[in-house]
Design a protein around this motif. Sequence first.
Motif, PDB file in Angstrom:
ATOM      1  N   UNK A  75       0.929  -1.132   0.039  1.00 36.46           N
ATOM      2  CA  UNK A  75       0.001  -0.029  -0.080  1.00 36.46           C
ATOM      3  C   UNK A  75       0.801   1.271   0.058  1.00 36.46           C
ATOM      4  N   UNK A  76       1.943   1.385   0.564  1.00 34.55           N
ATOM      5  CA  UNK A  76       3.094   2.370   0.663  1.00 34.55           C
ATOM      6  C   UNK A  76       3.353   2.697  -0.819  1.00 34.55           C
ATOM      7  N   UNK A  77       3.798   1.492  -1.376  1.00 35.02           N
ATOM      8  CA  UNK A  77       4.539   1.806  -2.818  1.00 35.02           C
ATOM      9  C   UNK A  77       3.292   2.366  -3.682  1.00 35.02           C
ATOM     10  N   UNK A  80       2.702   5.908  -3.229  1.00 32.20           N
ATOM     11  CA  UNK A  80       3.822   6.690  -3.667  1.00 32.20           C
ATOM     12  C   UNK A  80       3.264   7.030  -5.171  1.00 32.20           C
ATOM     13  N   UNK A  81       3.115   5.821  -5.916  1.00 32.81           N
ATOM     14  CA  UNK A  81       2.613   5.916  -7.464  1.00 32.81           C
ATOM     15  C   UNK A  81       1.557   6.890  -7.823  1.00 32.81           C
ATOM     16  N   UNK A 154      -0.364  13.396  10.263  1.00 33.46           N
ATOM     17  CA  UNK A 154      -0.060  12.595   9.100  1.00 33.46           C
ATOM     18  C   UNK A 154       1.528  11.991   9.236  1.00 33.46           C
ATOM     19  N   UNK A 155       2.455  12.903   9.418  1.00 39.29           N
ATOM     20  CA  UNK A 155       3.649  12.621   9.414  1.00 39.29           C
ATOM     21  C   UNK A 155       3.940  11.740  10.689  1.00 39.29           C
ATOM     22  N   UNK A 159       5.585   7.504   9.563  1.00 41.79           N
ATOM     23  CA  UNK A 159       6.901   8.217   9.515  1.00 41.79           C
ATOM     24  C   UNK A 159       7.630   7.714   8.115  1.00 41.79           C
ATOM     25  N   UNK A 160       7.167   6.518   7.554  1.00 42.53           N
ATOM     26  CA  UNK A 160       7.959   6.209   6.320  1.00 42.53           C
ATOM     27  C   UNK A 160       7.299   6.749   5.271  1.00 42.53           C
ATOM     28  N   UNK A 161       6.444   7.590   5.254  1.00 44.35           N
ATOM     29  CA  UNK A 161       6.022   8.464   3.995  1.00 44.35           C
ATOM     30  C   UNK A 161       6.826   9.656   3.592  1.00 44.35           C
TER      31      UNK A 161
END
Length: 235
Positions: A75-77, A80-81, A154-155, A159-161
């Motif tokens: 979901x993170x990847x 990002x897209x 949100x940050x 934290x990985x975003x």
Amino acid sequence: GKSTVSSILVAKYSNVFGPIIDLDLIARDVVDPLKVPISFWDYPSAYHAIVKYFGEDVLLKQPNGTSQSKPPIDRTKLGEIIFADAKKRRKLNSLTHPLITQIMFRKLLSQRIIYPMKFNLVDIPLLFESGLLCNLFGVKVVVACTPKLQLDRMIKRNPDWGLEQCERRIASQIPIGEKIDMADVIIWNNDSLKDLEAGVKKAVGEIQELYHWNISLVPCIIFFFAYEQYFWRSK
């Protein structure tokens, strides 16, 4: 903010509201490879369509020595897209939103029958961005905070975003000030949990004063079957 408000409503106001229909959870279900439907009565899935369009690069990498026939989506990847490309974001929405809406209507129809004298409560992350969907609900509640606090939270949650992706995600939404103008009830979440609980209590009173069914049984049935027919015709 809205998840905390939902938990307060469940804990303290179950006499007023039926169980919460959480569209965040439904959104996770429709991309879950283990929930691909095998019959009409199963919840629909967008997993295969997402992998077909975005490629296997959006799948979660498996540890060395392990193998899954249907690895979950990263979901993170994927985030990002889509938050770097509005066209791809619209494509993902076209694959998932009709299915999420279909499941929501199934749950609304069920709850209207089981809890006929309670409010149906639907937790929707991007209600106003969804377009016509927001017109189906009689009372629209916004949980609001200052833009700076929104970014900071949100940050902290993700934290990985990183700062840039968090800013892109917020920029893709309608500004909070405009959402406040479109809301029937506003719950401010700038301060302590105690203050938020007081705001929720006040909001429940306002909702009861505005009282009317969030969505009536008849349009719920109409939309339910419209989405069922649309989905199965397009398979």
